[in-house]
Design a protein around this motif. Structure first.
Motif, PDB file in Angstrom:
ATOM      1  N   ASP A 156       0.870  -1.182   0.000  1.00 36.02           N
ATOM      2  CA  ASP A 156       0.000   0.000   0.000  1.00 36.02           C
ATOM      3  C   ASP A 156       0.899   1.221   0.000  1.00 36.02           C
ATOM      4  O   ASP A 156       1.752   1.375   0.871  1.00 36.02           O
ATOM      5  CB  ASP A 156      -0.905  -0.010   1.237  1.00 36.02           C
ATOM      6  N   ILE A 157       0.691   2.090  -0.955  1.00 32.44           N
ATOM      7  CA  ILE A 157       1.541   3.267  -1.119  1.00 32.44           C
ATOM      8  C   ILE A 157       1.088   4.419  -0.218  1.00 32.44           C
ATOM      9  O   ILE A 157       1.764   5.412  -0.073  1.00 32.44           O
ATOM     10  CB  ILE A 157       1.541   3.723  -2.603  1.00 32.44           C
ATOM     11  N   GLY A 158      -0.065   4.266   0.439  1.00 35.14           N
ATOM     12  CA  GLY A 158      -0.594   5.319   1.295  1.00 35.14           C
ATOM     13  C   GLY A 158       0.245   5.561   2.531  1.00 35.14           C
ATOM     14  O   GLY A 158       1.067   4.739   2.939  1.00 35.14           O
ATOM     15  N   VAL A 159       0.034   6.694   3.141  1.00 33.32           N
ATOM     16  CA  VAL A 159       0.743   7.059   4.358  1.00 33.32           C
ATOM     17  C   VAL A 159       0.266   6.169   5.507  1.00 33.32           C
ATOM     18  O   VAL A 159      -0.928   5.993   5.721  1.00 33.32           O
ATOM     19  CB  VAL A 159       0.500   8.554   4.690  1.00 33.32           C
ATOM     20  N   ASP A 160       1.203   5.595   6.246  1.00 30.94           N
ATOM     21  CA  ASP A 160       0.953   4.818   7.458  1.00 30.94           C
ATOM     22  C   ASP A 160       0.244   3.481   7.206  1.00 30.94           C
ATOM     23  O   ASP A 160      -0.418   2.949   8.082  1.00 30.94           O
ATOM     24  CB  ASP A 160       0.189   5.643   8.493  1.00 30.94           C
ATOM     25  N   TRP A 161       0.347   2.946   5.999  1.00 26.42           N
ATOM     26  CA  TRP A 161      -0.169   1.615   5.692  1.00 26.42           C
ATOM     27  C   TRP A 161       0.963   0.812   5.079  1.00 26.42           C
ATOM     28  O   TRP A 161       1.793   1.349   4.358  1.00 26.42           O
ATOM     29  CB  TRP A 161      -1.343   1.688   4.718  1.00 26.42           C
ATOM     30  N   ASP A 162       0.967  -0.496   5.343  1.00 25.09           N
ATOM     31  CA  ASP A 162       1.990  -1.363   4.769  1.00 25.09           C
ATOM     32  C   ASP A 162       1.488  -2.109   3.536  1.00 25.09           C
ATOM     33  O   ASP A 162       2.174  -2.172   2.524  1.00 25.09           O
ATOM     34  CB  ASP A 162       2.459  -2.395   5.808  1.00 25.09           C
ATOM     35  N   PHE A 163       0.300  -2.697   3.665  1.00 25.25           N
ATOM     36  CA  PHE A 163      -0.214  -3.565   2.613  1.00 25.25           C
ATOM     37  C   PHE A 163      -1.691  -3.296   2.373  1.00 25.25           C
ATOM     38  O   PHE A 163      -2.389  -2.770   3.235  1.00 25.25           O
ATOM     39  CB  PHE A 163      -0.031  -5.039   2.996  1.00 25.25           C
ATOM     40  N   GLY A 164      -2.139  -3.704   1.211  1.00 22.78           N
ATOM     41  CA  GLY A 164      -3.546  -3.564   0.883  1.00 22.78           C
ATOM     42  C   GLY A 164      -3.993  -4.655  -0.064  1.00 22.78           C
ATOM     43  O   GLY A 164      -3.176  -5.371  -0.654  1.00 22.78           O
ATOM     44  N   ALA A 165      -5.298  -4.779  -0.179  1.00 20.25           N
ATOM     45  CA  ALA A 165      -5.898  -5.751  -1.096  1.00 20.25           C
ATOM     46  C   ALA A 165      -7.246  -5.217  -1.542  1.00 20.25           C
ATOM     47  O   ALA A 165      -7.922  -4.515  -0.782  1.00 20.25           O
ATOM     48  CB  ALA A 165      -6.078  -7.101  -0.418  1.00 20.25           C
ATOM     49  N   VAL A 166      -7.611  -5.560  -2.763  1.00 15.21           N
ATOM     50  CA  VAL A 166      -8.939  -5.244  -3.269  1.00 15.21           C
ATOM     51  C   VAL A 166      -9.476  -6.507  -3.940  1.00 15.21           C
ATOM     52  O   VAL A 166      -8.808  -7.093  -4.791  1.00 15.21           O
ATOM     53  CB  VAL A 166      -8.920  -4.079  -4.276  1.00 15.21           C
ATOM     54  N   PHE A 167     -10.666  -6.910  -3.506  1.00 16.92           N
ATOM     55  CA  PHE A 167     -11.351  -8.075  -4.057  1.00 16.92           C
ATOM     56  C   PHE A 167     -12.570  -7.591  -4.832  1.00 16.92           C
ATOM     57  O   PHE A 167     -13.343  -6.775  -4.316  1.00 16.92           O
ATOM     58  CB  PHE A 167     -11.800  -9.015  -2.935  1.00 16.92           C
ATOM     59  N   VAL A 168     -12.747  -8.074  -6.044  1.00 14.63           N
ATOM     60  CA  VAL A 168     -13.871  -7.667  -6.882  1.00 14.63           C
ATOM     61  C   VAL A 168     -14.961  -8.731  -6.754  1.00 14.63           C
ATOM     62  O   VAL A 168     -14.729  -9.916  -7.011  1.00 14.63           O
ATOM     63  CB  VAL A 168     -13.444  -7.501  -8.352  1.00 14.63           C
ATOM     64  N   LEU A 169     -16.149  -8.270  -6.345  1.00 19.73           N
ATOM     65  CA  LEU A 169     -17.296  -9.143  -6.120  1.00 19.73           C
ATOM     66  C   LEU A 169     -18.481  -8.635  -6.933  1.00 19.73           C
ATOM     67  O   LEU A 169     -18.665  -7.434  -7.086  1.00 19.73           O
ATOM     68  CB  LEU A 169     -17.653  -9.160  -4.625  1.00 19.73           C
ATOM     69  N   GLU A 170     -19.300  -9.544  -7.412  1.00 21.23           N
ATOM     70  CA  GLU A 170     -20.411  -9.198  -8.301  1.00 21.23           C
ATOM     71  C   GLU A 170     -21.510  -8.389  -7.609  1.00 21.23           C
ATOM     72  O   GLU A 170     -22.016  -7.412  -8.147  1.00 21.23           O
ATOM     73  CB  GLU A 170     -21.012 -10.480  -8.895  1.00 21.23           C
ATOM     74  N   ASP A 171     -21.885  -8.836  -6.397  1.00 22.05           N
ATOM     75  CA  ASP A 171     -23.036  -8.223  -5.728  1.00 22.05           C
ATOM     76  C   ASP A 171     -23.009  -8.574  -4.243  1.00 22.05           C
ATOM     77  O   ASP A 171     -22.043  -9.188  -3.754  1.00 22.05           O
ATOM     78  CB  ASP A 171     -24.351  -8.696  -6.385  1.00 22.05           C
ATOM     79  N   LEU A 172     -24.062  -8.195  -3.526  1.00 22.84           N
ATOM     80  CA  LEU A 172     -24.101  -8.439  -2.084  1.00 22.84           C
ATOM     81  C   LEU A 172     -24.172  -9.921  -1.737  1.00 22.84           C
ATOM     82  O   LEU A 172     -23.627 -10.340  -0.714  1.00 22.84           O
ATOM     83  CB  LEU A 172     -25.265  -7.672  -1.447  1.00 22.84           C
ATOM     84  N   ASP A 173     -24.786 -10.737  -2.576  1.00 20.60           N
ATOM     85  CA  ASP A 173     -24.785 -12.184  -2.334  1.00 20.60           C
ATOM     86  C   ASP A 173     -23.357 -12.723  -2.406  1.00 20.60           C
ATOM     87  O   ASP A 173     -22.952 -13.553  -1.579  1.00 20.60           O
ATOM     88  CB  ASP A 173     -25.680 -12.916  -3.340  1.00 20.60           C
ATOM     89  N   ALA A 174     -22.596 -12.260  -3.376  1.00 23.24           N
ATOM     90  CA  ALA A 174     -21.198 -12.673  -3.494  1.00 23.24           C
ATOM     91  C   ALA A 174     -20.387 -12.160  -2.303  1.00 23.24           C
ATOM     92  O   ALA A 174     -19.501 -12.861  -1.794  1.00 23.24           O
ATOM     93  CB  ALA A 174     -20.609 -12.167  -4.805  1.00 23.24           C
ATOM     94  N   TYR A 175     -20.688 -10.954  -1.850  1.00 24.94           N
ATOM     95  CA  TYR A 175     -20.007 -10.383  -0.683  1.00 24.94           C
ATOM     96  C   TYR A 175     -20.209 -11.294   0.517  1.00 24.94           C
ATOM     97  O   TYR A 175     -19.263 -11.603   1.244  1.00 24.94           O
ATOM     98  CB  TYR A 175     -20.583  -8.990  -0.421  1.00 24.94           C
ATOM     99  N   TRP A 176     -21.436 -11.751   0.727  1.00 23.62           N
ATOM    100  CA  TRP A 176     -21.728 -12.637   1.857  1.00 23.62           C
ATOM    101  C   TRP A 176     -20.977 -13.961   1.707  1.00 23.62           C
ATOM    102  O   TRP A 176     -20.391 -14.468   2.667  1.00 23.62           O
ATOM    103  CB  TRP A 176     -23.229 -12.880   1.996  1.00 23.62           C
TER     104      TRP A 176
END
Length: 139
Positions: free
Chosen positions: A44-64
């Protein structure tokens, strides 16, 4: 579409090997959870963060399904003890004005079904965003 993100600041004393193992586990989880369309895990290039992740999900059912998948639970159990600071966020193209409340409800249900993870999240020094327990969101 939902872009579910996480930002992490590791605790002092977490070795590079421990951090790398946690990140690799997070990356593997994306291929193990069928509803994850794609993901990126890394520095993660942001200030005061080391790592990050982004997960792509289709909808709220997929989120659950993502939240309750055993691979996600394994990542939580392995990663949460290493964190000094955690932020979860969600970006969506869904224009539903109730979307935020729906995500909060999914997070609440997730914690309700997993008391061990709930205790780990509650013990984080800083927990921000959509996965923060009610009353623990810190700035």
């Amino acid at each position: 579409m939902i872009y579910h993100g996480n930002r992490v600041k590791m605790k002092d004393g977490v070795s590079p090997e421990e951090a790398r193992a946690a990140l690799e586990m997070m990356q593997r989880s994306a291929s193990e959870i069928p509803v994850v369309k794609s993901c990126v895990v890394g520095q993660d290039i942001g200030v005061d963060w080391d790592f990050g992740a982004v997960f792509v999900l289709e909808d709220l059912d997929a989120y659950w399904e993502y939240l309750t998948h055993p691979a996600h639970a394994a990542v939580e159990r392995a990663g949460l003890p290493l964190m000094a600071k955690f932020e979860s966020f969600d970006i969506t193209d869904d224009l539903d004005p109730g979307f935020q409340a729906k995500v909060a409800e999914l997070q609440r249900r997730h914690y309700e079904t997993d008391p061990e993870v709930t205790a780990m999240v509650a013990s984080l020094p800083v927990n921000l965003g959509s996965s923060a327990l009610s009353g623990t969101d810190q700035a």
